[in-house]
Design a protein around this motif. Sequence first.
Motif, short mmCIF file in Angstrom:
data_model
loop_
_atom_site.label_atom_id
_atom_site.label_comp_id
_atom_site.label_asym_id
_atom_site.label_seq_id
_atom_site.Cartn_x
_atom_site.Cartn_y
_atom_site.Cartn_z
N MET A 265 -11.35 -7.64 0.01
CA MET A 265 -10.20 -8.36 -0.40
C MET A 265 -10.03 -9.17 -1.59
O MET A 265 -9.39 -9.73 -2.30
CB MET A 265 -9.26 -7.96 0.48
CG MET A 265 -8.71 -7.08 0.98
SD MET A 265 -7.63 -7.08 2.83
CE MET A 265 -6.85 -7.85 2.19
N ARG A 266 -11.22 -10.11 -1.25
CA ARG A 266 -11.25 -11.67 -1.61
C ARG A 266 -12.28 -10.97 -3.62
O ARG A 266 -11.00 -11.67 -3.82
CB ARG A 266 -12.34 -12.84 -1.08
CG ARG A 266 -11.44 -13.04 -0.01
CD ARG A 266 -11.80 -14.92 1.25
NE ARG A 266 -13.66 -13.85 1.07
CZ ARG A 266 -14.19 -13.08 2.42
NH1 ARG A 266 -12.65 -13.47 3.15
NH2 ARG A 266 -14.93 -12.86 2.75
N LYS A 267 -13.02 -10.50 -2.97
CA LYS A 267 -13.50 -10.20 -4.73
C LYS A 267 -12.69 -9.33 -5.25
O LYS A 267 -12.81 -9.81 -6.53
CB LYS A 267 -15.04 -9.03 -4.41
CG LYS A 267 -16.02 -9.35 -5.25
CD LYS A 267 -16.86 -8.50 -4.51
CE LYS A 267 -18.12 -8.01 -6.08
NZ LYS A 267 -17.76 -7.23 -6.90
N SER A 268 -11.98 -8.74 -4.92
CA SER A 268 -11.53 -7.65 -5.48
C SER A 268 -10.12 -7.96 -6.49
O SER A 268 -10.05 -7.70 -7.01
CB SER A 268 -10.76 -6.13 -4.92
OG SER A 268 -10.11 -6.40 -4.40
N PHE A 269 -9.62 -9.44 -5.48
CA PHE A 269 -8.46 -9.85 -5.58
C PHE A 269 -9.18 -11.08 -6.97
O PHE A 269 -7.78 -11.22 -8.36
CB PHE A 269 -8.08 -10.66 -4.56
CG PHE A 269 -6.88 -11.39 -5.10
CD1 PHE A 269 -5.65 -10.49 -4.78
CD2 PHE A 269 -6.43 -13.12 -5.23
CE1 PHE A 269 -4.00 -11.15 -5.44
CE2 PHE A 269 -5.35 -13.21 -5.69
CZ PHE A 269 -4.25 -12.84 -6.05
N VAL A 270 -9.87 -11.44 -6.65
CA VAL A 270 -10.59 -13.05 -7.89
C VAL A 270 -11.27 -11.81 -9.27
O VAL A 270 -10.47 -12.22 -10.11
CB VAL A 270 -11.79 -13.69 -6.88
CG1 VAL A 270 -12.26 -14.88 -8.15
CG2 VAL A 270 -10.82 -13.91 -5.69
N GLU A 271 -11.80 -11.13 -8.94
CA GLU A 271 -12.03 -10.14 -10.16
C GLU A 271 -11.68 -9.91 -10.51
O GLU A 271 -11.45 -9.86 -12.26
CB GLU A 271 -13.49 -9.59 -9.62
CG GLU A 271 -14.85 -10.71 -8.81
CD GLU A 271 -15.75 -9.74 -8.76
OE1 GLU A 271 -15.78 -8.19 -9.22
OE2 GLU A 271 -17.26 -10.22 -8.17
N SER A 272 -10.24 -9.03 -10.21
CA SER A 272 -9.25 -8.67 -11.04
C SER A 272 -8.28 -9.26 -11.52
O SER A 272 -6.93 -8.80 -11.99
CB SER A 272 -8.83 -6.95 -10.34
OG SER A 272 -7.74 -7.92 -8.84
N ASN A 273 -8.58 -10.85 -11.18
CA ASN A 273 -7.97 -11.50 -11.20
C ASN A 273 -5.96 -11.51 -10.83
O ASN A 273 -4.99 -11.44 -11.87
CB ASN A 273 -7.08 -11.63 -13.33
CG ASN A 273 -8.35 -12.46 -13.90
OD1 ASN A 273 -8.69 -13.10 -13.71
ND2 ASN A 273 -8.64 -11.99 -15.40
N GLY A 274 -6.04 -10.44 -10.16
CA GLY A 274 -4.99 -10.50 -8.57
C GLY A 274 -4.19 -9.44 -9.39
O GLY A 274 -3.02 -8.86 -8.63
N THR A 275 -5.45 -8.29 -9.95
CA THR A 275 -4.26 -6.97 -10.50
C THR A 275 -4.85 -5.83 -9.48
O THR A 275 -4.20 -4.89 -9.22
CB THR A 275 -4.23 -6.81 -11.58
OG1 THR A 275 -5.73 -6.94 -11.80
CG2 THR A 275 -4.37 -7.55 -12.28
#
Length: 311
Positions: free
Chosen positions: A272-282
């Motif tokens: 959850m942390r990695k996907s949220f940060v790398e996708s700019n919250g998308t």
Amino acid sequence: MQTKQLNWIPQILRHIYAKGQHVFSLKNIRLAKSAFEAGSTFAPDDTRFTDWIKKCDKCIAEENGELPTQSSDVTPVTSNSHQLEKTDATTKDAEEEKNISSQVITTTPPKPKYRHEFYQKPEEVVVTIFAKGIAANCVSINYGEQIISVTIDVPGEDAYIFQPRLFGKIVPARCRYEVLSTKVEIRLAKAEPLQWTSLEYGNNNVVAQRSNVSSGNQRPTYPSSKPTKDWDKLEAQVKKEEKDEKLDGDAALNKFFRDIYKDADDDTRRAMRKSFVESNGTVLSTNWKEVGSKMVEGTPPDGMELKKWEH
């Protein structure tokens, strides 16, 4: 050798006399009489001891209902006037005897030579005797399991004796005292951490309560005249209200994600942390196997365009 022994007699007499007065003030008449009789054997001409012995005898007689009465072994008379005079005299003598007895019984205990007071801590009781200018070699203190014996014997003065039965038990080996310029300070180590309601033991003493001591996660309690709040119950109620609160829109969605993150395992939280940060919250993924080995690209919502800012 004989002269050396005689030099101690006045000091012994002062100690015996003070001891007898102290015991008499505690209403132990027979023990007081024994003390005065012992003093009389050392000083048979000292009227102080003989006077106190007589006073003790009267008190004992009053307790036993054995006050002396007028003798009935008299020659009878036939004259009415003489008989009347005899009756009046007998009545008068009986009243005087009664007054003397009542005076003996109501004799107030002698006022202590020194004033004392005490205060306490959870582990000890501090007794202060206000005796000014006393030499250390004139003070003698002994400790028992539930009693102390204090003697202040100043040359040329009556000895002061203080022997209270204490409210609670003490540890004699840990007790100590100090003679200061204006007082004698005695520190009594309590055998148990009890709150003493008085210094001396008595039949009307209230049972002492243990001091409240907190341990582990137990919350300390404090005495108060107002009812205290149950903070554990209040905290549980607030958490329940937050859990049951109904939210709408983004607030409901954020709460949903927070609940997932809170109850998730470590891999799910990393995903959850990695996907949220790398996708700019998308993008928000919970599958670590899927996002752990690659870069997560941003995915804008329908009708919107993802732009990268250049620095």
